[in-house]
Design a protein around this motif. Structure first.
Motif, PDB file in Angstrom:
ATOM      1  N   ILE A 343       0.802  -1.295   0.006  1.00  0.00           N
ATOM      2  CA  ILE A 343      -0.049  -0.037   0.072  1.00  0.00           C
ATOM      3  C   ILE A 343       0.914   1.042   0.100  1.00  0.00           C
ATOM      4  CG2 ILE A 343      -1.724   1.355   1.314  1.00  0.00           C
ATOM      5  CD1 ILE A 343      -2.876  -1.544   2.378  1.00  0.00           C
ATOM      6  N   VAL A 344       1.889   1.296   0.661  1.00  0.00           N
ATOM      7  CA  VAL A 344       2.874   2.365   0.883  1.00  0.00           C
ATOM      8  C   VAL A 344       3.399   2.680  -0.461  1.00  0.00           C
ATOM      9  CG1 VAL A 344       5.192   3.228   1.729  1.00  0.00           C
ATOM     10  CG2 VAL A 344       3.408   2.052   3.527  1.00  0.00           C
ATOM     11  N   THR A 345       3.836   1.494  -1.094  1.00  0.00           N
ATOM     12  CA  THR A 345       4.576   1.512  -2.503  1.00  0.00           C
ATOM     13  C   THR A 345       3.732   2.056  -3.574  1.00  0.00           C
ATOM     14  OG1 THR A 345       6.006  -0.501  -1.913  1.00  0.00           O
ATOM     15  CG2 THR A 345       5.679   0.236  -4.318  1.00  0.00           C
ATOM     16  N   PHE A 346       2.393   1.787  -3.319  1.00  0.00           N
ATOM     17  CA  PHE A 346       1.448   2.186  -4.342  1.00  0.00           C
ATOM     18  C   PHE A 346       1.261   3.607  -4.280  1.00  0.00           C
ATOM     19  CE2 PHE A 346      -2.897   3.959  -4.863  1.00  0.00           C
ATOM     20  CZ  PHE A 346      -3.319   3.463  -6.184  1.00  0.00           C
ATOM     21  N   PHE A 347       1.328   4.184  -3.133  1.00  0.00           N
ATOM     22  CA  PHE A 347       1.110   5.716  -3.080  1.00  0.00           C
ATOM     23  C   PHE A 347       2.493   6.525  -3.385  1.00  0.00           C
ATOM     24  CE2 PHE A 347      -2.529   4.594  -0.318  1.00  0.00           C
ATOM     25  CZ  PHE A 347      -3.493   5.524  -0.901  1.00  0.00           C
ATOM     26  N   ALA A 348       3.606   5.703  -3.412  1.00  0.00           N
ATOM     27  CA  ALA A 348       4.817   6.226  -3.567  1.00  0.00           C
ATOM     28  C   ALA A 348       5.209   6.318  -4.917  1.00  0.00           C
ATOM     29  CB  ALA A 348       6.166   5.531  -2.917  1.00  0.00           C
ATOM     30  N   ILE A 349       4.518   5.202  -5.937  1.00  0.00           N
ATOM     31  CA  ILE A 349       4.478   5.208  -7.397  1.00  0.00           C
ATOM     32  C   ILE A 349       3.770   6.415  -7.765  1.00  0.00           C
ATOM     33  CG2 ILE A 349       3.980   4.037  -9.118  1.00  0.00           C
ATOM     34  CD1 ILE A 349       4.509   1.285  -7.705  1.00  0.00           C
ATOM     35  N   VAL A 350       2.662   6.496  -7.301  1.00  0.00           N
ATOM     36  CA  VAL A 350       1.459   7.452  -7.648  1.00  0.00           C
ATOM     37  C   VAL A 350       2.333   8.766  -7.440  1.00  0.00           C
ATOM     38  CG1 VAL A 350      -0.758   8.799  -7.625  1.00  0.00           C
ATOM     39  CG2 VAL A 350      -0.472   6.162  -7.547  1.00  0.00           C
ATOM     40  N   ALA A 351       2.901   9.111  -6.323  1.00  0.00           N
ATOM     41  CA  ALA A 351       3.505  10.487  -5.899  1.00  0.00           C
ATOM     42  C   ALA A 351       4.668  10.815  -6.975  1.00  0.00           C
ATOM     43  CB  ALA A 351       3.949  10.474  -4.693  1.00  0.00           C
ATOM     44  N   GLY A 352       5.524   9.652  -7.353  1.00  0.00           N
ATOM     45  CA  GLY A 352       6.555   9.838  -8.145  1.00  0.00           C
ATOM     46  C   GLY A 352       6.138  10.240  -9.697  1.00  0.00           C
ATOM     47  N   ALA A 353       4.991   9.456  -9.976  1.00  0.00           N
ATOM     48  CA  ALA A 353       4.386   9.813 -11.393  1.00  0.00           C
ATOM     49  C   ALA A 353       4.159  11.110 -11.404  1.00  0.00           C
ATOM     50  CB  ALA A 353       3.452   8.845 -11.733  1.00  0.00           C
ATOM     51  N   ALA A 354       3.194  11.601 -10.416  1.00  0.00           N
ATOM     52  CA  ALA A 354       2.564  12.914 -10.491  1.00  0.00           C
ATOM     53  C   ALA A 354       3.740  14.075 -10.324  1.00  0.00           C
ATOM     54  CB  ALA A 354       1.596  13.033  -9.255  1.00  0.00           C
ATOM     55  N   ALA A 355       4.577  13.898  -9.575  1.00  0.00           N
ATOM     56  CA  ALA A 355       5.666  14.867  -9.538  1.00  0.00           C
ATOM     57  C   ALA A 355       6.453  14.952 -10.674  1.00  0.00           C
ATOM     58  CB  ALA A 355       6.818  14.371  -8.422  1.00  0.00           C
ATOM     59  N   THR A 356       6.736  14.005 -11.483  1.00  0.00           N
ATOM     60  CA  THR A 356       7.321  14.117 -12.809  1.00  0.00           C
ATOM     61  C   THR A 356       6.553  14.602 -13.707  1.00  0.00           C
ATOM     62  OG1 THR A 356       8.617  12.018 -12.436  1.00  0.00           O
ATOM     63  CG2 THR A 356       8.695  12.603 -14.597  1.00  0.00           C
ATOM     64  N   MET A 357       5.168  14.417 -13.818  1.00  0.00           N
ATOM     65  CA  MET A 357       4.351  15.100 -14.788  1.00  0.00           C
ATOM     66  C   MET A 357       4.132  16.583 -14.515  1.00  0.00           C
ATOM     67  SD  MET A 357       1.024  12.442 -14.866  1.00  0.00           S
ATOM     68  CE  MET A 357       1.403  10.554 -14.988  1.00  0.00           C
ATOM     69  N   LYS A 358       4.144  17.015 -12.952  1.00  0.00           N
ATOM     70  CA  LYS A 358       4.150  18.315 -12.644  1.00  0.00           C
ATOM     71  C   LYS A 358       5.160  19.136 -13.206  1.00  0.00           C
ATOM     72  CE  LYS A 358       0.071  18.888 -10.702  1.00  0.00           C
ATOM     73  NZ  LYS A 358      -1.152  19.730 -11.126  1.00  0.00           N
ATOM     74  N   LEU A 359       6.491  18.369 -13.190  1.00  0.00           N
ATOM     75  CA  LEU A 359       7.565  19.061 -13.498  1.00  0.00           C
ATOM     76  C   LEU A 359       7.720  19.201 -15.178  1.00  0.00           C
ATOM     77  CD1 LEU A 359      10.651  20.128 -12.940  1.00  0.00           C
ATOM     78  CD2 LEU A 359      11.224  17.712 -13.053  1.00  0.00           C
ATOM     79  N   GLN A 360       7.326  18.067 -15.821  1.00  0.00           N
ATOM     80  CA  GLN A 360       7.212  18.230 -17.098  1.00  0.00           C
ATOM     81  C   GLN A 360       6.410  19.219 -17.625  1.00  0.00           C
ATOM     82  OE1 GLN A 360       6.104  14.238 -18.045  1.00  0.00           O
ATOM     83  NE2 GLN A 360       8.067  13.530 -18.597  1.00  0.00           N
ATOM     84  N   TYR A 361       5.112  19.636 -17.068  1.00  0.00           N
ATOM     85  CA  TYR A 361       4.499  20.431 -17.327  1.00  0.00           C
ATOM     86  C   TYR A 361       5.008  22.059 -17.007  1.00  0.00           C
ATOM     87  CZ  TYR A 361       0.277  23.633 -17.313  1.00  0.00           C
ATOM     88  OH  TYR A 361      -0.936  24.623 -17.610  1.00  0.00           O
ATOM     89  N   TRP A 362       5.843  22.125 -15.955  1.00  0.00           N
ATOM     90  CA  TRP A 362       6.256  23.314 -15.680  1.00  0.00           C
ATOM     91  C   TRP A 362       7.294  23.738 -16.713  1.00  0.00           C
ATOM     92  CZ3 TRP A 362      11.382  23.934 -14.229  1.00  0.00           C
ATOM     93  CH2 TRP A 362      11.957  25.314 -13.836  1.00  0.00           C
ATOM     94  N   ARG A 363       8.031  22.625 -17.211  1.00  0.00           N
ATOM     95  CA  ARG A 363       9.117  22.818 -18.208  1.00  0.00           C
ATOM     96  C   ARG A 363       8.391  23.183 -19.583  1.00  0.00           C
ATOM     97  NH1 ARG A 363      12.870  18.267 -19.216  1.00  0.00           N
ATOM     98  NH2 ARG A 363      13.765  19.766 -20.394  1.00  0.00           N
ATOM     99  N   ILE A 364       7.408  22.757 -19.821  1.00  0.00           N
ATOM    100  CA  ILE A 364       6.545  23.227 -20.978  1.00  0.00           C
ATOM    101  C   ILE A 364       6.279  24.772 -21.284  1.00  0.00           C
ATOM    102  CG2 ILE A 364       4.752  23.045 -22.503  1.00  0.00           C
ATOM    103  CD1 ILE A 364       4.894  19.723 -21.683  1.00  0.00           C
ATOM    104  N   VAL A 365       5.675  24.920 -19.977  1.00  0.00           N
ATOM    105  CA  VAL A 365       5.107  26.267 -19.720  1.00  0.00           C
ATOM    106  C   VAL A 365       6.258  27.342 -19.677  1.00  0.00           C
ATOM    107  CG1 VAL A 365       4.117  27.900 -17.836  1.00  0.00           C
ATOM    108  CG2 VAL A 365       3.273  25.663 -18.359  1.00  0.00           C
ATOM    109  N   ARG A 366       7.482  26.979 -18.898  1.00  0.00           N
ATOM    110  CA  ARG A 366       8.461  27.908 -19.064  1.00  0.00           C
ATOM    111  C   ARG A 366       9.081  28.204 -20.374  1.00  0.00           C
ATOM    112  NH1 ARG A 366      14.047  26.979 -15.518  1.00  0.00           N
ATOM    113  NH2 ARG A 366      14.983  28.640 -15.860  1.00  0.00           N
TER     114      ARG A 366
END
Length: 376
Positions: A343-366
């Motif tokens: 269960i901990v790993t499930f949320f860690a995977i989702v957090a890693g994916a979400a953080a990377t997506m946010k970073l990719q979106y920020w790079r596109i906007v920048r």
């Protein structure tokens, strides 16, 4: 010896059949854990996330139902070990989430895309498999064992939720397993089905089929493949790499598959359940692609695209081994055992994916703000 070989072959062929179903249905329904997170983060669309949660709910109810009936013993699986390696779950899960975002999909999606004709996914498969092997038995394994696994909490009764609640409350573990299974597994199923817009053929087919495939894997390796070893006269789980009951996971099996292909003439190497699932998913996806006319050869577009996929594959290989699974191996199979680490790993995977997506979106906007003409 003959009986044990036959039992191992039954398990392997059963794994191949399970892989065929996952590959075909996963391709048809676009079952994708990365897509589930992406749809939710970027568009607020819960469709594929509910499909993933429906699969988890069904897997929980099915696996624990088999366990309660005495048909399998989930306590023998790698997920319910007494060592709660919290740092491995968090770091490995997060890195896997980052990696699958960079590589455009998890291990299972990589296999499905190979069936679609993606040469990019072939490269991801090779890199992920090599890094996973190095993380299991090579130099990265030293890092894993020396730096991450020592950060652990010993839970003598096991790390599954019923056992933890039993120790905390004094209630009978079997009763708590029924209650937790109904609450968590049933709750996820109800949540997934609560929205009428989720009730599409693909959503239902994807969630139900994947969930039942996980249950089938547990039954196959935990019951059908469980028998007396004629050499040692001990009860053994035949046809699995771990010697324990297993179900679908797609990180370490990439390493096992490459090892088998490289050492094919070694008579001691055999096609196990996990390896057979890998081949089955690719073939099942390919069959769907050919039948629907969707088979296309795809390569890397740019140098950056190549770098992202190479880095993502490496992170998935290391992170998946550290966390003992992927979005399937921990996110569905592991969670179906009610293990806290899964269960901990499930949320860690989702957090890693979400953080990377946010970073990719920020790079596109920048980049857009800096040079709007070039971005267009």
């Amino acid at each position: 010896m003959g009986a044990s070989v036959n039992l191992a072959q039954v398990v392997a062929w059963g794994g191949f059949a399970i892989g065929l179903v996952i590959g075909f249905v996963g391709n048809k329904t676009h079952f994708c854990t990365l897509g589930a997170v992406s749809d939710l983060i970027n568009m607020g669309d819960w469709g594929r996330m509910r499909m993933w949660l429906l699969a988890i709910g069904i897997a929980i109810v099915g696996a624990n139902g088999l366990d309660l009936l005495g048909l399998i013993d989930l306590g023998r699986s790698i997920y319910r070990t007494p060592d709660f390696t919290w740092l491995s779950y968090l770091v490995g899960g997060f890195l896997f989430g980052v990696g699958m975002t960079l590589a455009s999909g998890c291990g299972t999606k990589t296999l499905i895309r190979i069936g679609n004709g993606s040469l990019k996914s072939v490269v991801v498969f090779l890199v992920l498999g090599v890094v996973a092997y190095v993380s299991l038995r090579g130099v990265l394994g030293v890092v894993r064992v020396g730096a991450l696994e020592p950060a652990a909490i010993r839970l003598p009764g096991g790390q599954d939720l019923p056992a933890l609640l039993s120790q905390a409350t004094g209630l009978v573990r079997g009763t708590l397993q029924i209650l937790v299974t109904a609450a968590l597994g049933g709750g996820l199923i109800v949540f997934a089905l609560a929205r009428r817009d989720f009730w599409t053929a693909d959503h239902l087919l994807g969630g139900i089929t994947v969930g039942l495939a996980i249950v089938a894997g547990w039954y196959l390796t935990g019951h059908v493949g469980y028998g007396e070893n004629p050499d040692t006269l001990e009860m053994t789980h035949f046809g699995t790499n771990s010697g324990r009951p297993e179900s679908v996971t797609n990180v370490a099996p990439f390493a096992y598959t490459l090892e088998l292909l490289m050492l094919w003439t070694d008579a001691s190497r055999t096609v196990t359940f996990a390896i057979a699932v890998v081949f089955g998913i690719v073939l099942g996806s390919a069959v769907h692609s050919v039948l629907t006319g969707r088979f296309r050869i795809e390569g890397f577009r740019t140098t950056e695209d190549t770098g992202n996929h190479l880095a993502g594959a490496a992170l998935m290989g290391f992170g998946g081994v550290v966390a003992m699974g992927c979005t399937f191996g921990q996110g569905i199979t592991g969670v179906s055992t009610l293990a806290l680490g899964s269960i901990v790993t499930f949320f860690a995977i989702v957090a890693g994916a979400a953080a990377t997506m946010k970073l990719q979106y920020w790079r596109i906007v920048r980049a857009t703000e800096a040079d709007p003409v070039r971005v267009e």
